[in-house]
Design an enzyme around this catalytic site. Sequence first.
Site, PDB file in Angstrom:
ATOM      1  CD  GLU A  21      57.467  33.927 -26.558  1.00 40.28           C
ATOM      2  OE1 GLU A  21      58.773  33.650 -27.184  1.00 40.28           O
ATOM      3  OE2 GLU A  21      57.957  34.795 -26.095  1.00 40.28           O
ATOM      4  CG  HIS A  76      59.037  51.298 -53.247  1.00 39.97           C
ATOM      5  ND1 HIS A  76      58.557  52.214 -54.388  1.00 39.97           N
ATOM      6  CD2 HIS A  76      58.635  52.511 -52.341  1.00 39.97           C
ATOM      7  CE1 HIS A  76      58.040  52.745 -54.428  1.00 39.97           C
ATOM      8  NE2 HIS A  76      58.659  53.517 -52.385  1.00 39.97           N
ATOM      9  CE  LYS A 106      64.037  27.335 -25.051  1.00 42.18           C
ATOM     10  NZ  LYS A 106      63.449  27.348 -24.226  1.00 42.18           N
TER      11      LYS A 106
END
Length: 446
Positions: free
Chosen positions: A287, A308, A422
């Site tokens: 951010e 793995h 948003k």
Amino acid sequence: MKTIELDIQHALYFAEKEYDGLKEAAVKAVTTVHDGSGPGSDFLGWVDLPSKTDEALVDRIIATADRLRERCDYVVCVGIGGSYLGAKAVTTALQDNFADFYLPRPKEPKLLYAGQNISEEYTEELCRLLKGKKFGIIVISKSGTTTEPAIAFRVLKDLLEAQAGKEEAKDLIVAITDASKGALRAMADKEGYETYVIPDNVGGRFSVLTPVGLLPIAVAGHDIKTLLLGAKDMERATALPDEGNIAQTYARMRNALYQSGKKIELLVNYNPKLHYIAEWWKQLYGESEGKDGKGIFPASVDLTTDLHSMGQWIQEGERTIFETVISVKKPAVTHRVPQNAENLDGINYLAGKNIDEVNKMAELGTLIAHEEGGVPVIRLELPAIDEYSLGQLIYFFEKGCGISGYILGVNPFNQPGVEAYKKNMFALLEKPGYEEATKEIKKKLK
Ligand code: PA5
């Protein structure tokens, strides 16, 4: 007390020219963080937070935590992003891996999290767990208006009031928010909850050493004074723009690698307790730096587990990655590989060794393999997984992030891009005030 050590020798030769070229920029970036002359300087309150934190505040946090610990079997932390990840990271690192599975359950209240997703199953299953139980809520939102925690808090507040009564519920809810702005502040004042303030000049992702992180960590039974002490010692150790400043060296090294074409940084751990430290770190760096079309992509792996699954890619995939390995010097306990007379599994050559010795050889072997495979490796040695070391680590990464963002040439303290989803979500949900945006987005859906 032991300090974190940084080792860049397995990374430096991959980008020596770039590293030399960033010498002055790194010094300037440290100075800029300290003198507040760069973009986002309104959000530099975290820089001297450890040394400025008032003892009375810490004592009040501990008293609140004790009250919740005394009265609750569960405490739910409601928050998202910077209002969630710091506490989750520290409490996960410090708790027993199997704390949730002991029977009968210890008297300790269990810390739960909500408001960090919008899953209907998560919400319903949490309510099912809390039904008929003694629980409290710590609701955390700097803006006081974030949708995810607002929904979770509304649901949990209803449940708590229905079970405990409104008066009792009032004593079991603590709100951490802005001093004066936002719906959560207004609600807390009206309902009479105990509140803590998130300082104006500390952004969400830099807020773990404020009540945002300290209260949940104290509720989980950990020593927040020692956590702050570790941070304070790292604040002092990284105060000057010089070669001995490890946050400066880290920021300079990762920018040098970025300039040399290494666009992805993998934060690597060899201990599952550190999984959420990486999640917190990803938000902090992602951010802060991912803007203006720039920024190292922060990713993480838990090793040896992910060797793995991701090991092949790391060893031989596109050579655009570098690693920052958090190596824990000393495990808190000892456990050895047992001898077995039949040796059917063929691992008697390990018998008598501490499990950590095997882990350390896996770590060293991986370092050599990755380095030879073209992956630069920065190494951070954490003395132990305890409050003091984690306090240092948190501050080290915060300081490194501010410096690194300035070297990169971005404002590390804003997050304009977070608003895009948003706006669309509110338009789609037809939130009052978004009428025009609703019309626009509906056209796109046709
Ligand atoms: O770092 C940030 O600013 C964000 O991640 C916020 O912490 C997150 O969006 C939650 O915001 P708030 O605390 O306002 O609810």
